[in-house]
Design an enzyme around this catalytic site. Sequence first.
Site, PDB file in Angstrom:
ATOM      1  N   GLY A  26       0.790  -1.215   0.000  1.00  0.00           N
ATOM      2  CA  GLY A  26       0.000   0.000   0.000  1.00  0.00           C
ATOM      3  C   GLY A  26       0.825   1.269   0.000  1.00  0.00           C
ATOM      4  CG  HIS A  48      32.160  -0.731   8.155  1.00  0.00           C
ATOM      5  ND1 HIS A  48      32.247  -1.054   6.829  1.00  0.00           N
ATOM      6  CD2 HIS A  48      30.904  -0.292   8.349  1.00  0.00           C
ATOM      7  CE1 HIS A  48      31.094  -0.805   6.235  1.00  0.00           C
ATOM      8  NE2 HIS A  48      30.255  -0.355   7.140  1.00  0.00           N
ATOM      9  CG  ASP A  52      35.977  -3.690   2.881  1.00  0.00           C
ATOM     10  OD1 ASP A  52      36.223  -2.588   3.402  1.00  0.00           O
ATOM     11  OD2 ASP A  52      35.960  -3.884   1.650  1.00  0.00           O
TER      12      ASP A  52
END
Length: 75
Positions: A26, A48, A52
């Site tokens: 919707g 990180h 990577d």
Amino acid sequence: MFGIEDFTAIINPPDACILAGWHQAGACGERRRNQDWQHHESDLSCDHRVVDGVTGAAFLQTVKSLLEDPMRMLV
């Protein structure tokens, strides 16, 4: 349903990544994606220090391609 348009998944130690996704039926306006007015999103959050960003993006592309063609998972 609750008007949520965006969210970020939280990585819980000792995990390095979390894949989150949702389906919003919707959806209207600029967020309309196809003829059925369905909206699909997915998000990959990575630590990180461990993963990577390029590796995470490649993983997300692989997941996307497998979901678009599930027969590849059986081969």
